[in-house]
Enzyme design. Sequence first.
Site, mmCIF file in Angstrom:
data_model
loop_
_atom_site.group_PDB
_atom_site.id
_atom_site.type_symbol
_atom_site.label_atom_id
_atom_site.label_comp_id
_atom_site.label_asym_id
_atom_site.label_seq_id
_atom_site.Cartn_x
_atom_site.Cartn_y
_atom_site.Cartn_z
ATOM 1 N N SER A 105 0.539 -23.829 -13.687
ATOM 2 C CA SER A 105 0.640 -24.773 -12.571
ATOM 3 C C SER A 105 -0.690 -24.852 -11.822
ATOM 4 C CB SER A 105 1.726 -24.289 -11.609
ATOM 5 O OG SER A 105 1.614 -24.938 -10.364
ATOM 6 N N TYR A 128 -1.453 -31.511 -10.364
ATOM 7 C CA TYR A 128 -1.063 -32.338 -9.227
ATOM 8 C C TYR A 128 -2.323 -33.080 -8.801
ATOM 9 C CZ TYR A 128 3.464 -30.005 -8.472
ATOM 10 O OH TYR A 128 4.748 -29.543 -8.598
ATOM 11 N N THR A 154 2.364 -33.892 -13.378
ATOM 12 C CA THR A 154 3.701 -33.924 -12.764
ATOM 13 C C THR A 154 3.779 -35.128 -11.837
ATOM 14 O OG1 THR A 154 3.948 -31.553 -12.969
ATOM 15 C CG2 THR A 154 5.292 -32.623 -11.297
ATOM 16 N N LYS A 251 5.333 -35.241 -16.729
ATOM 17 C CA LYS A 251 6.502 -34.405 -16.407
ATOM 18 C C LYS A 251 7.215 -34.954 -15.181
ATOM 19 C CE LYS A 251 7.726 -29.639 -15.156
ATOM 20 N NZ LYS A 251 7.955 -29.676 -13.727
ATOM 21 N N HIS A 275 12.659 -31.606 -11.993
ATOM 22 C CA HIS A 275 11.947 -30.523 -11.315
ATOM 23 C C HIS A 275 12.912 -29.374 -10.976
ATOM 24 C CE1 HIS A 275 7.815 -30.186 -9.381
ATOM 25 N NE2 HIS A 275 8.377 -29.078 -8.942
ATOM 26 N N GLY A 307 15.299 -28.115 -17.080
ATOM 27 C CA GLY A 307 16.272 -28.098 -15.991
ATOM 28 C C GLY A 307 17.608 -27.526 -16.406
HETATM 29 C C1 LIG Z 1 9.490 -21.381 -8.407
HETATM 30 C C2 LIG Z 1 9.229 -22.690 -9.090
HETATM 31 C C3 LIG Z 1 7.994 -23.273 -8.968
HETATM 32 C C4 LIG Z 1 7.732 -24.486 -9.618
HETATM 33 N N1 LIG Z 1 6.477 -25.017 -9.538
HETATM 34 C C5 LIG Z 1 6.184 -26.119 -10.246
HETATM 35 C C6 LIG Z 1 4.857 -26.609 -10.282
HETATM 36 O O1 LIG Z 1 3.951 -26.045 -9.687
HETATM 37 N N2 LIG Z 1 4.613 -27.725 -10.998
HETATM 38 C C7 LIG Z 1 5.605 -28.371 -11.673
HETATM 39 O O2 LIG Z 1 5.348 -29.402 -12.316
HETATM 40 N N3 LIG Z 1 6.867 -27.920 -11.687
HETATM 41 C C8 LIG Z 1 7.170 -26.809 -10.993
HETATM 42 N N4 LIG Z 1 8.435 -26.314 -11.028
HETATM 43 C C9 LIG Z 1 9.463 -26.983 -11.853
HETATM 44 C C10 LIG Z 1 9.507 -26.380 -13.268
HETATM 45 O O3 LIG Z 1 8.348 -26.665 -13.989
HETATM 46 C C11 LIG Z 1 10.706 -26.918 -14.059
HETATM 47 O O4 LIG Z 1 10.703 -28.326 -14.026
HETATM 48 C C12 LIG Z 1 12.042 -26.401 -13.547
HETATM 49 O O5 LIG Z 1 11.934 -25.082 -13.079
HETATM 50 C C13 LIG Z 1 13.072 -26.480 -14.652
HETATM 51 O O6 LIG Z 1 14.305 -26.059 -14.209
HETATM 52 P P1 LIG Z 1 14.864 -24.558 -14.424
HETATM 53 O O7 LIG Z 1 14.209 -23.730 -13.379
HETATM 54 O O8 LIG Z 1 16.337 -24.714 -14.194
HETATM 55 O O9 LIG Z 1 14.506 -24.129 -15.814
HETATM 56 C C14 LIG Z 1 8.731 -25.118 -10.375
HETATM 57 C C15 LIG Z 1 9.994 -24.509 -10.503
HETATM 58 C C16 LIG Z 1 10.238 -23.309 -9.871
HETATM 59 C C17 LIG Z 1 11.591 -22.673 -10.036
HETATM 60 C C1 LIG Z 2 4.054 -24.315 -4.850
HETATM 61 C C2 LIG Z 2 4.787 -25.588 -5.172
HETATM 62 C C3 LIG Z 2 3.933 -26.769 -4.882
HETATM 63 C C4 LIG Z 2 5.231 -25.565 -6.599
HETATM 64 C C5 LIG Z 2 6.280 -26.557 -6.942
HETATM 65 O O1 LIG Z 2 6.053 -27.632 -7.456
HETATM 66 C C6 LIG Z 2 7.660 -26.183 -6.747
HETATM 67 O O2 LIG Z 2 7.917 -25.243 -6.026
HETATM 68 O O3 LIG Z 2 8.555 -26.848 -7.292
#
Ligand SMILES: Cc1cc2nc3c(=O)[nH]c(=O)nc-3n(C[C@H](O)[C@H](O)[C@H](O)COP(=O)(O)O)c2cc1C
Ligand SMILES: CC(C)CC(=O)C(=O)O
Length: 397
Positions: A105, A128, A154, A251, A275, A307
Site C-alpha cells: 500500500s 493513491y 485504487t 482496484k 474495499h 472482500g
Molecule cells: C487494515 C486495512 C487497510 C487497508 N488499506 C488499504 C490500502 O491502503 N489501499 C487499498 O487499496 N486497500 C486497502 N484496504 C482494502 C484491502 O486491500 C481489500 O480490498 C480488503 O481488505 C478486502 O476485504 P477483506 O479484508 O475482507 O479480505 C485495506 C483493508 C484493511 C482491512
Molecule cells: C491508511 C488507510 C488510508 C488505508 C486504507 O485504505 C484503509 O484503511 O482502507
Amino acid sequence: MIINLEDLRQRARRRLPRTIFDYVEGGAEDEYTVNANRRGFERYLFRARTLVDVSARDQSTTLLGEKLSTPIILGPTGLAGLVAPWGEVLAAKAAANRGSLFTLSTMSICTIEEVAAAAPSPLWFQLYVWKDRGVTRSLVERARAAGYRALCLTVDVQEMGNRERDRRNGFTLPPRVTFTNLLDVFRHLGWVLRMSSSPRATFGNFIETGDLAKKDAVSVAGFTNKQFDPSVSWKDIEWLRSIWSGPLVLKGITCAEDARLAVEHGVQAIIVSNHGGRQLDFLPAGTDVLPEVVDAVQGRAEVVLDGGIRRGSDVVKAIALGARACMIGRPFLYGLAADGQAGVELTLDILSKEIDRTLALLGRPRLADLDRSALRMEPQPAAEPRAPALRVLDGAA
Ligand SMILES: Cc1cc2nc3c(=O)[nH]c(=O)nc-3n(C[C@H](O)[C@H](O)[C@H](O)COP(=O)(O)O)c2cc1C
Ligand SMILES: CC(C)CC(=O)C(=O)O
C-alpha cells in the site's frame, strides 16, 4: 488450536490493542457491506460431480504473467506495520515463500524500498493519487526503480470512508495512549514491546511530508483527506500510463460500465472490490457484481475478486464465477498479528488446503474445470407479504 481463519482472527483480537484491531476489522458506517461480503458467498452452493478422477489436483495459475501456486494474492493494507513490526516486509516474505504475490500500500509503515530489498517475491505497488502530483509521480518512479511489477490504482477512496470505530477510538498516527485506552494498552504490553522493534509508527513513504514532518499525532482520515486527490478521473489513467509503462490494475470497480471503461483505457486487470466494506457502505457483495464485470470485460482484462474471503471454498466460488484469482486483506493481517511471517504463511496454507479439498469434493480437480455450472443459488424462502408502506411506494395502493 488454529485450524481455520476464524481461529487466527480470535488470536489477533487477543494480541492487538483494541484501537489497532478495530482499525483492521472495521468498516464504514453500519458495516452492511462488510457483512454482505460474507453473505454473498453463503448464497452460493455447489453442484458437485462425482466419480471423476480427482487424484491429481492443481490450483496453480498465472496473473498478469506471474506464476502463482495458489489463486490468492495479498492485497494492499495500509499500516500493516502496526499489526506487527516490519509487518509489510514479513507479509511480502510469506507471499514469496508460498508462491503468492504481495501488494504494498502507498500508506505502509515500511517503505517501498525496504519491502523490495527484503522480499524475493513479485510485488505490486498500490497507488493513491495525491493532490500534489509531484508526490504521486515520485511514488510511481520509486516503485519502478525498486522493481515492482504492476501498478494497482485504487479508485474507491475519493474521501476516507466513515469508519466510526476509528473515530470513537480516537485512532491516530502514531497511535496515542489516552485516558480511555490506558487499561487496554496495559493489557497488551506484549504488542507494545514487540512494536519497540518497529522502524517507525507512521506512513513510511513520506515521513517528511506536511503534517507528518511535524511529528505530531495525526488522524488517519484527516491526513489522507488532506492529501488524496478527489478530482481523479479517467483522464488521469492516461497520465498514469505516460509515467508507468508496466501493467496497470484498477482496484475498486463495482459495475459493468466502469469495467468497460477500464478495458477501453487499456487496463490489464480489474479488482472487483468494495474495499472490504470500508468505503461506501451499502455497496453490494463482491459476488453480486462479479458476474456482470466478468461478462462486460469478456476476457479483455484479468478479473480479481476481493472482500470477505475466509474459506478456500469462497475462492473456488469466485473462480467459478469468472475471477482469475482472489485478493485477501484482513485474513493475512490476522495471521500477521497472530504469529508474524509464519502466521501469514499459515493463512495461505489454510486457504490453499481448503481449496484443494473443495476441488476434490466438487469433482473439478483443476481451476480450469470451474465455471458457473459448479454453483447453484441457495433456495430463497417464499417472499413475505409486502408491507403496506412498500405497496404505496410501488403505486399499488
Ligand atoms: C487494515 C486495512 C487497510 C487497508 N488499506 C488499504 C490500502 O491502503 N489501499 C487499498 O487499496 N486497500 C486497502 N484496504 C482494502 C484491502 O486491500 C481489500 O480490498 C480488503 O481488505 C478486502 O476485504 P477483506 O479484508 O475482507 O479480505 C485495506 C483493508 C484493511 C482491512
Ligand atoms: C491508511 C488507510 C488510508 C488505508 C486504507 O485504505 C484503509 O484503511 O482502507
